[in-house]
Scaffold this motif. Structure first.
Motif, PDB file in Angstrom:
ATOM      1  N   ARG A 113       0.833  -1.203   0.000  1.00  0.00           N
ATOM      2  CA  ARG A 113       0.000   0.000   0.000  1.00  0.00           C
ATOM      3  C   ARG A 113       0.875   1.264   0.000  1.00  0.00           C
ATOM      4  N   PRO A 114       0.594   2.216  -0.902  1.00  0.00           N
ATOM      5  CA  PRO A 114       1.379   3.459  -0.927  1.00  0.00           C
ATOM      6  C   PRO A 114       1.019   4.365   0.241  1.00  0.00           C
ATOM      7  N   ALA A 115       1.887   5.330   0.480  1.00  0.00           N
ATOM      8  CA  ALA A 115       1.631   6.288   1.558  1.00  0.00           C
ATOM      9  C   ALA A 115       0.348   7.068   1.275  1.00  0.00           C
ATOM     10  N   GLU A 116      -0.386   7.356   2.340  1.00  0.00           N
ATOM     11  CA  GLU A 116      -1.620   8.114   2.187  1.00  0.00           C
ATOM     12  C   GLU A 116      -1.304   9.562   1.842  1.00  0.00           C
ATOM     13  N   ARG A 117      -2.217  10.175   1.090  1.00  0.00           N
ATOM     14  CA  ARG A 117      -2.103  11.585   0.782  1.00  0.00           C
ATOM     15  C   ARG A 117      -3.431  12.261   1.066  1.00  0.00           C
ATOM     16  N   ALA A 118      -3.440  13.582   1.069  1.00  0.00           N
ATOM     17  CA  ALA A 118      -4.671  14.307   1.362  1.00  0.00           C
ATOM     18  C   ALA A 118      -5.754  13.915   0.360  1.00  0.00           C
ATOM     19  N   PRO A 119      -6.938  13.562   0.843  1.00  0.00           N
ATOM     20  CA  PRO A 119      -7.987  13.125  -0.084  1.00  0.00           C
ATOM     21  C   PRO A 119      -8.496  14.256  -0.950  1.00  0.00           C
ATOM     22  N   CYS A 120      -8.914  13.896  -2.143  1.00  0.00           N
ATOM     23  CA  CYS A 120      -9.531  14.861  -3.054  1.00  0.00           C
ATOM     24  C   CYS A 120     -10.785  14.224  -3.626  1.00  0.00           C
ATOM     25  N   LEU A 121     -11.526  14.974  -4.422  1.00  0.00           N
ATOM     26  CA  LEU A 121     -12.697  14.425  -5.094  1.00  0.00           C
ATOM     27  C   LEU A 121     -12.221  13.541  -6.237  1.00  0.00           C
ATOM     28  N   VAL A 122     -12.663  12.305  -6.242  1.00  0.00           N
ATOM     29  CA  VAL A 122     -12.292  11.315  -7.251  1.00  0.00           C
ATOM     30  C   VAL A 122     -13.546  10.935  -8.025  1.00  0.00           C
ATOM     31  N   HIS A 123     -13.440  10.843  -9.362  1.00  0.00           N
ATOM     32  CA  HIS A 123     -14.597  10.459 -10.171  1.00  0.00           C
ATOM     33  C   HIS A 123     -15.062   9.055  -9.820  1.00  0.00           C
ATOM     34  N   GLY A 124     -14.119   8.120  -9.723  1.00  0.00           N
ATOM     35  CA  GLY A 124     -14.450   6.773  -9.284  1.00  0.00           C
ATOM     36  C   GLY A 124     -14.751   5.778 -10.383  1.00  0.00           C
ATOM     37  N   ASP A 125     -15.041   6.265 -11.611  1.00  0.00           N
ATOM     38  CA  ASP A 125     -15.332   5.340 -12.714  1.00  0.00           C
ATOM     39  C   ASP A 125     -14.985   5.998 -14.050  1.00  0.00           C
ATOM     40  N   PHE A 126     -13.838   6.665 -14.087  1.00  0.00           N
ATOM     41  CA  PHE A 126     -13.416   7.389 -15.284  1.00  0.00           C
ATOM     42  C   PHE A 126     -12.830   6.400 -16.284  1.00  0.00           C
ATOM     43  N   LEU A 162     -12.482  14.844 -26.250  1.00  0.00           N
ATOM     44  CA  LEU A 162     -13.362  14.659 -25.098  1.00  0.00           C
ATOM     45  C   LEU A 162     -14.399  15.771 -25.053  1.00  0.00           C
ATOM     46  N   ALA A 163     -15.670  15.393 -25.144  1.00  0.00           N
ATOM     47  CA  ALA A 163     -16.752  16.376 -25.110  1.00  0.00           C
ATOM     48  C   ALA A 163     -17.353  16.518 -23.721  1.00  0.00           C
ATOM     49  N   ALA A 164     -17.420  15.419 -22.955  1.00  0.00           N
ATOM     50  CA  ALA A 164     -18.003  15.498 -21.612  1.00  0.00           C
ATOM     51  C   ALA A 164     -17.649  14.270 -20.800  1.00  0.00           C
ATOM     52  N   VAL A 165     -17.498  14.488 -19.496  1.00  0.00           N
ATOM     53  CA  VAL A 165     -17.351  13.408 -18.524  1.00  0.00           C
ATOM     54  C   VAL A 165     -18.711  13.190 -17.887  1.00  0.00           C
ATOM     55  N   ILE A 166     -19.189  11.949 -17.864  1.00  0.00           N
ATOM     56  CA  ILE A 166     -20.530  11.652 -17.357  1.00  0.00           C
ATOM     57  C   ILE A 166     -20.453  10.541 -16.308  1.00  0.00           C
ATOM     58  N   ASP A 167     -21.616  10.153 -15.801  1.00  0.00           N
ATOM     59  CA  ASP A 167     -21.752   9.032 -14.855  1.00  0.00           C
ATOM     60  C   ASP A 167     -20.871   9.210 -13.621  1.00  0.00           C
ATOM     61  N   TRP A 168     -21.275  10.151 -12.779  1.00  0.00           N
ATOM     62  CA  TRP A 168     -20.523  10.516 -11.580  1.00  0.00           C
ATOM     63  C   TRP A 168     -21.054   9.822 -10.332  1.00  0.00           C
ATOM     64  N   GLU A 169     -21.818   8.767 -10.473  1.00  0.00           N
ATOM     65  CA  GLU A 169     -22.486   8.176  -9.322  1.00  0.00           C
ATOM     66  C   GLU A 169     -21.525   7.551  -8.312  1.00  0.00           C
ATOM     67  N   LEU A 170     -20.300   7.235  -8.730  1.00  0.00           N
ATOM     68  CA  LEU A 170     -19.319   6.644  -7.811  1.00  0.00           C
ATOM     69  C   LEU A 170     -18.307   7.664  -7.304  1.00  0.00           C
ATOM     70  N   ALA A 171     -18.551   8.941  -7.522  1.00  0.00           N
ATOM     71  CA  ALA A 171     -17.636   9.977  -7.029  1.00  0.00           C
ATOM     72  C   ALA A 171     -17.518   9.884  -5.512  1.00  0.00           C
ATOM     73  N   HIS A 172     -16.288  10.091  -5.021  1.00  0.00           N
ATOM     74  CA  HIS A 172     -16.034   9.966  -3.581  1.00  0.00           C
ATOM     75  C   HIS A 172     -14.756  10.706  -3.243  1.00  0.00           C
ATOM     76  N   LEU A 173     -14.382  10.669  -1.990  1.00  0.00           N
ATOM     77  CA  LEU A 173     -13.117  11.250  -1.553  1.00  0.00           C
ATOM     78  C   LEU A 173     -12.052  10.150  -1.534  1.00  0.00           C
ATOM     79  N   GLY A 174     -10.889  10.444  -2.109  1.00  0.00           N
ATOM     80  CA  GLY A 174      -9.851   9.429  -2.139  1.00  0.00           C
ATOM     81  C   GLY A 174      -8.556   9.959  -2.725  1.00  0.00           C
ATOM     82  N   ASP A 175      -7.692   9.039  -3.095  1.00  0.00           N
ATOM     83  CA  ASP A 175      -6.393   9.354  -3.672  1.00  0.00           C
ATOM     84  C   ASP A 175      -6.588   9.678  -5.155  1.00  0.00           C
TER      85      ASP A 175
END
Length: 316
Positions: free
Chosen positions: A177-190, A202-215
């Motif tokens: 496991r890598p060292a932890e870093r300050a969490p940010c908003l992550v798309h989660g399914d990019f 790229l015209a648009a990023v969609i399907d943000w239902e798995l967005a969360h805080l993470g690395d």
């Protein structure tokens, strides 16, 4: 069972009220995922899309709507959010502008229409992810921040089936496991399938239902997972090299990408997707959701197990 025609009429009435529109026309169901319905329509002639939470799903869409709004304000290419609210039956929905383009991976990877866009996409992805990761994580309430190894270990244990390769990969993930870093908003399914591409890129990023805080490196690893190459050899979505992705990300974010950390997240992504394939297949087999698609996804478990063995033995 609800009358489909009546349900469609009720949705049209809600849309008209939410938008203050005189006419809702061409209301057409586009997809029926496990957690949402997607419809295309016109409101007073304007093409729009509505995504609606399905009955029985515990996740509302208001957090996702807030993420989409924040992403747009941060310069991420996203559909404009027009409205998000309770539909009136305990489910939530959000109304978005319709973006022209393609989401099907094999078309993006192979069709002549996207020949000029393909060389640009890996760079577009890196820049978009950098903008996502600099969104103020405190600007959106309700984002989860679960430890992925712990969370998916619990998911796998709940299945109650032996999967030695997944257990082996879990041990490797814990030990490396890598060292932890300050969490940010992550798309989660990019990945391909969750972006809209047109002839320019790229015209648009969609399907943000798995967005969360993470690395932030989680998103860079996920887009490199072998399953999301859709049969092509290039590591980033079957379109280009990791170095292209990292360079674009670094130029936009000012952060230095650690390739070893991204590799850890890529391996975790393969492990996670293998567990998700098991749970989706189980949902069909148990009768909870009858779906040929979910049943077929079960065969992908062994593909992910092979990918994990290749990764752990240094073959990619």
């Amino acid at each position: 069972m609800a009358d489909p025609a009546a349900a469609k009429s009720e949705l049209a009435g809600w849309l008209a009220s939410a938008l203050g529109a005189e006419s809702i026309d061409d209301l057409t169901r586009l997809s029926g995922g496990a957690s949402r319905e997607t419809w295309r329509f016109t409101a007073d002639g304007r093409p729009l899309v509505v995504q609606r939470q399905r009955q029985g799903d515990e996740r509302g869409m208001l957090v996702e709507a807030a993420v989409v709004r924040a992403a747009g304000e941060a310069g991420v290419p996203v559909p404009a959010l027009l409205h998000a609210d309770d539909v009136g039956d305990g489910t939530t929905a959000m109304i978005l502008e319709a973006i022209d383009g393609e989401t099907i991976a094999r078309k993006i990877q192979r069709d002549d229409e996207y020949a000029e866009a393909r060389p640009r996409l890996v760079g577009d992805f890196g820049r978009a992810l950098a903008r996502i990761h600099r969104i103020d994580p405190t600007s959106v309430d309700g984002l989860a921040s679960d430890d992925p190894v712990e969370f998916y270990t619990q998911v796998l244990d709940a299945v109650g089936e032996p999967h030695p390769v997944l257990e082996l990969a879990r041990r490797w993930l814990i030990e490396h496991r890598p060292a932890e870093r300050a969490p940010c908003l992550v798309h989660g399914d990019f990945r391909l399938g969750n972006v809209i591409v047109d002839g320019d890129g790229l015209a648009a990023v969609i399907d943000w239902e798995l967005a969360h805080l993470g690395d932030p490196m989680e998103d860079l690893g996920w887009v490199c997972v072998r399953a999301w190459r859709f049969g092509q050899s290039a590591p980033v979505a079957g379109l280009g090299e990791r170095e292209q992705l990292f360079a674009a990300y670094e130029a936009e974010s000012g952060m230095v990408v650690d390739a070893a950390t991204v590799r850890w997240w890529e391996i975790l992504g393969v492990w996670k997707w293998g567990i998700m394939c098991i749970t989706q297949m189980t949902a069909h087999r148990s009768g909870m959701v009858r779906s040929h698609e979910l049943a077929a996804i079960g065969r992908r478990v062994c593909e992910n197990e092979l990918d994990l063995l290749d990764a752990l033995e240094g073959r990619w």
